[in-house]
Design a protein around this motif. Structure first.
Motif, PDB file in Angstrom:
ATOM      1  N   PRO A 204     -24.002  -7.947 -15.898  1.00 28.34           N
ATOM      2  CA  PRO A 204     -23.625  -6.972 -14.858  1.00 28.34           C
ATOM      3  C   PRO A 204     -24.577  -6.958 -13.666  1.00 28.34           C
ATOM      4  N   PHE A 205     -25.875  -7.087 -13.915  1.00 29.07           N
ATOM      5  CA  PHE A 205     -26.827  -7.119 -12.804  1.00 29.07           C
ATOM      6  C   PHE A 205     -26.584  -8.330 -11.911  1.00 29.07           C
ATOM      7  N   ILE A 206     -26.311  -9.478 -12.522  1.00 25.44           N
ATOM      8  CA  ILE A 206     -26.012 -10.683 -11.745  1.00 25.44           C
ATOM      9  C   ILE A 206     -24.743 -10.473 -10.925  1.00 25.44           C
ATOM     10  N   ALA A 207     -23.715  -9.911 -11.549  1.00 27.14           N
ATOM     11  CA  ALA A 207     -22.433  -9.725 -10.866  1.00 27.14           C
ATOM     12  C   ALA A 207     -22.564  -8.796  -9.665  1.00 27.14           C
ATOM     13  N   VAL A 208     -23.237  -7.677  -9.833  1.00 29.13           N
ATOM     14  CA  VAL A 208     -23.393  -6.728  -8.736  1.00 29.13           C
ATOM     15  C   VAL A 208     -24.268  -7.302  -7.630  1.00 29.13           C
ATOM     16  N   SER A 209     -25.301  -8.048  -7.997  1.00 30.11           N
ATOM     17  CA  SER A 209     -26.159  -8.674  -6.984  1.00 30.11           C
ATOM     18  C   SER A 209     -25.393  -9.719  -6.178  1.00 30.11           C
ATOM     19  N   VAL A 210     -24.589 -10.534  -6.869  1.00 31.78           N
ATOM     20  CA  VAL A 210     -23.776 -11.526  -6.163  1.00 31.78           C
ATOM     21  C   VAL A 210     -22.753 -10.828  -5.264  1.00 31.78           C
ATOM     22  N   LEU A 211     -22.170  -9.750  -5.750  1.00 35.58           N
ATOM     23  CA  LEU A 211     -21.211  -8.999  -4.941  1.00 35.58           C
ATOM     24  C   LEU A 211     -21.870  -8.458  -3.674  1.00 35.58           C
ATOM     25  N   ALA A 212     -23.077  -7.932  -3.796  1.00 37.03           N
ATOM     26  CA  ALA A 212     -23.791  -7.431  -2.620  1.00 37.03           C
ATOM     27  C   ALA A 212     -24.064  -8.557  -1.630  1.00 37.03           C
ATOM     28  N   GLY A 213     -24.419  -9.751  -2.148  1.00 39.62           N
ATOM     29  CA  GLY A 213     -24.628 -10.882  -1.259  1.00 39.62           C
ATOM     30  C   GLY A 213     -23.358 -11.327  -0.571  1.00 39.62           C
ATOM     31  N   LEU A 214     -22.239 -11.304  -1.292  1.00 44.97           N
ATOM     32  CA  LEU A 214     -20.960 -11.701  -0.706  1.00 44.97           C
ATOM     33  C   LEU A 214     -20.530 -10.752   0.399  1.00 44.97           C
ATOM     34  N   LYS A 215     -20.855  -9.488   0.259  1.00 43.85           N
ATOM     35  CA  LYS A 215     -20.474  -8.513   1.288  1.00 43.85           C
ATOM     36  C   LYS A 215     -21.215  -8.775   2.598  1.00 43.85           C
ATOM     37  N   SER A 216     -22.331  -9.480   2.540  1.00 42.59           N
ATOM     38  CA  SER A 216     -23.083  -9.759   3.766  1.00 42.59           C
ATOM     39  C   SER A 216     -22.603 -11.017   4.485  1.00 42.59           C
ATOM     40  N   VAL A 217     -21.704 -11.781   3.865  1.00 40.46           N
ATOM     41  CA  VAL A 217     -21.189 -13.004   4.488  1.00 40.46           C
ATOM     42  C   VAL A 217     -20.022 -12.623   5.403  1.00 40.46           C
ATOM     43  N   PRO A 218     -20.035 -13.026   6.664  1.00 37.75           N
ATOM     44  CA  PRO A 218     -18.937 -12.684   7.569  1.00 37.75           C
ATOM     45  C   PRO A 218     -17.604 -13.235   7.069  1.00 37.75           C
ATOM     46  N   ALA A 219     -16.569 -12.411   7.142  1.00 39.68           N
ATOM     47  CA  ALA A 219     -15.247 -12.831   6.675  1.00 39.68           C
ATOM     48  C   ALA A 219     -14.687 -13.957   7.527  1.00 39.68           C
ATOM     49  N   GLU A 220     -15.142 -14.057   8.778  1.00 40.14           N
ATOM     50  CA  GLU A 220     -14.621 -15.103   9.663  1.00 40.14           C
ATOM     51  C   GLU A 220     -14.939 -16.502   9.129  1.00 40.14           C
ATOM     52  N   LEU A 221     -16.069 -16.647   8.426  1.00 39.65           N
ATOM     53  CA  LEU A 221     -16.421 -17.953   7.887  1.00 39.65           C
ATOM     54  C   LEU A 221     -15.426 -18.394   6.814  1.00 39.65           C
ATOM     55  N   TYR A 222     -15.007 -17.461   5.967  1.00 43.47           N
ATOM     56  CA  TYR A 222     -14.030 -17.792   4.934  1.00 43.47           C
ATOM     57  C   TYR A 222     -12.665 -18.092   5.554  1.00 43.47           C
ATOM     58  N   GLU A 223     -12.306 -17.333   6.574  1.00 41.19           N
ATOM     59  CA  GLU A 223     -11.031 -17.583   7.238  1.00 41.19           C
ATOM     60  C   GLU A 223     -11.023 -18.969   7.884  1.00 41.19           C
ATOM     61  N   ALA A 224     -12.132 -19.345   8.506  1.00 39.37           N
ATOM     62  CA  ALA A 224     -12.212 -20.675   9.110  1.00 39.37           C
ATOM     63  C   ALA A 224     -12.131 -21.770   8.050  1.00 39.37           C
ATOM     64  N   ALA A 225     -12.755 -21.541   6.900  1.00 36.12           N
ATOM     65  CA  ALA A 225     -12.708 -22.540   5.828  1.00 36.12           C
ATOM     66  C   ALA A 225     -11.286 -22.691   5.288  1.00 36.12           C
ATOM     67  N   ARG A 226     -10.572 -21.581   5.143  1.00 42.10           N
ATOM     68  CA  ARG A 226      -9.188 -21.672   4.673  1.00 42.10           C
ATOM     69  C   ARG A 226      -8.307 -22.376   5.687  1.00 42.10           C
ATOM     70  N   VAL A 227      -8.549 -22.106   6.965  1.00 45.64           N
ATOM     71  CA  VAL A 227      -7.766 -22.793   8.006  1.00 45.64           C
ATOM     72  C   VAL A 227      -7.992 -24.295   7.937  1.00 45.64           C
ATOM     73  N   ASP A 228      -9.216 -24.705   7.625  1.00 44.06           N
ATOM     74  CA  ASP A 228      -9.531 -26.134   7.511  1.00 44.06           C
ATOM     75  C   ASP A 228      -8.990 -26.745   6.226  1.00 44.06           C
ATOM     76  N   GLY A 229      -8.388 -25.923   5.375  1.00 39.20           N
ATOM     77  CA  GLY A 229      -7.776 -26.441   4.153  1.00 39.20           C
ATOM     78  C   GLY A 229      -8.705 -26.527   2.959  1.00 39.20           C
ATOM     79  N   ALA A 230      -9.842 -25.854   3.003  1.00 39.02           N
ATOM     80  CA  ALA A 230     -10.788 -25.893   1.874  1.00 39.02           C
ATOM     81  C   ALA A 230     -10.285 -25.020   0.734  1.00 39.02           C
ATOM     82  N   GLY A 231     -10.348 -25.546  -0.484  1.00 38.49           N
ATOM     83  CA  GLY A 231      -9.964 -24.790  -1.663  1.00 38.49           C
ATOM     84  C   GLY A 231     -11.091 -23.890  -2.142  1.00 38.49           C
ATOM     85  N   PRO A 232     -10.822 -23.082  -3.171  1.00 34.95           N
ATOM     86  CA  PRO A 232     -11.848 -22.150  -3.678  1.00 34.95           C
ATOM     87  C   PRO A 232     -13.128 -22.855  -4.111  1.00 34.95           C
TER      88      PRO A 232
END
Length: 327
Positions: A204-232
């Motif tokens: 649980p500590f790992i999961a919550v810490s990773v979640l906090a880190g993910l919240k700091s990543v701009p959503a625009e970067l993921y949108e750009a990656a999906r537009v480029d056709g990158a998978g999960p």
């Protein structure tokens, strides 16, 4: 009428900060840190120093109570430990257990963190609260519950396995009857159950810490990656992992330290220190120090060796971080 205003002694011409004033200002952070340093010194450094001193002496109950002077033996305790083949067996158990648990905890915790990041706000809050119950559960309580789950007569796991069709159970596990099966009598099954407990309590500590880190990543970067056709998979290794590398580094170091020091869960599952085949460094130190006749010097030496190993792990991580900052 002319009014003369005298400049402060530590200010130069034109209001510039003089060396005296600069030195006073530089002392402020250290003064603010002083109370915390005093507390750390009293609660951590002083006991650690006492353990180091004890590791160079041959101590029993009378010596520890002050009835007799401490007989100093120098490095004899370390020589005796390092020359004992059983110590290297215990060290191997500790390293293998820590590596397996760190890998499993990091993988499972990261997957849960990624899942929480994709859930809606309400569902993510509910799942996070449910997951954190495992983290909030005391290690002693969790170990007792898991020991009951694997009880050889009335445990839930034993009952579930007995409910399997005999043919399926024979095919999968090589046995159909599980009542009376000693889960904690074999090192393999013992460490399997212990790994389940540690991973369940740590992820649980790992999961919550990773979640906090993910919240700091701009959503625009993921949108750009999906537009480029990158998978999960590609998004994770090319975007998420590089951005969260400092977070993963800290979590790996913390997990390593925690898994090297596992004691409570192992003590509860083993029912004490009788089964030496499942010893790891923490319980080995305890057994040498407190099993009759007590040998506090030997136990302290093992504790010092464990501390040095953890300091080496931490130093390697700090050096990696400094290299990344220099690049």
């Amino acid at each position: 009428m002319t009014v003369l205003i005298k400049a402060p002694d530590d200010a130069g011409a034109g209001g510039r900060v003089t060396p005296v004033r600069r030195r006073r200002r530089d002392r402020v952070p250290y003064l603010l840190l002083l109370p915390a340093l005093v507390v750390i010194g009293a609660l951590l450094l002083w006991p650690l120093g006492q353990v180091v001193v004890m590791s160079f002496a041959k101590l029993g109950i009378r010596e520890l109570r002050g009835d007799r002077p401490w007989p100093w033996v120098g490095l004899d305790n370390y020589t005796q430990i390092l020359g004992d083949p059983f110590f290297w067996t215990v060290l191997r158990n500790t390293v293998l257990f820590a590596v397996a648990n760190v890998v499993l905890t990091m993988v499972f915790g990261t997957l849960v963190g990624l899942l929480l990041n994709r859930l809606g706000r309400r569902m993510a809050g509910f799942v996070s609260g449910a997951v954190m119950l495992a983290w909030a559960t005391p290690a002693l309580t969790g170990a007792i519950v898991w020991k009951w789950l694997f009880d050889d007569t009335s445990g839930l796991v034993t009952w579930l396995l007995n409910e399997l069709p005999d043919g399926l159970s024979e095919t999968l596990f090589g046995r159909a009857q599980w009542t009376g099966y000693g889960w904690f009598n074999s090192p393999l099954t013992f460490f399997t159950v212990l790994t389940l407990i540690v991973v369940w309590h740590s992820f649980p500590f790992i999961a919550v810490s990773v979640l906090a880190g993910l919240k700091s990543v701009p959503a625009e970067l993921y949108e750009a990656a999906r537009v480029d056709g990158a998978g999960p998979w590609r998004v994770f290794w090319s975007l998420t992992f590089p951005l969260l590398r400092p977070v993963f580094g800290v979590l790996v170091v913390l997990s390593t330290i925690w898994d090297f020091k596992v004691f409570t869960q192992q003590f509860v599952l083993a029912g004490g220190t009788q089964d030496r085949s499942t010893f790891m460094l923490a319980i080995y130190s305890y057994a040498e120090a407190f099993s009759p006749p007590p040998k506090y010097g030997l136990g302290s030496a093992i504790a010092v060796i464990l501390t040095l190993l953890l300091l080496v792990v931490t130093a390697v991580y700090v050096r990696m971080v400094l290299r990344q900052e220099d690049q």
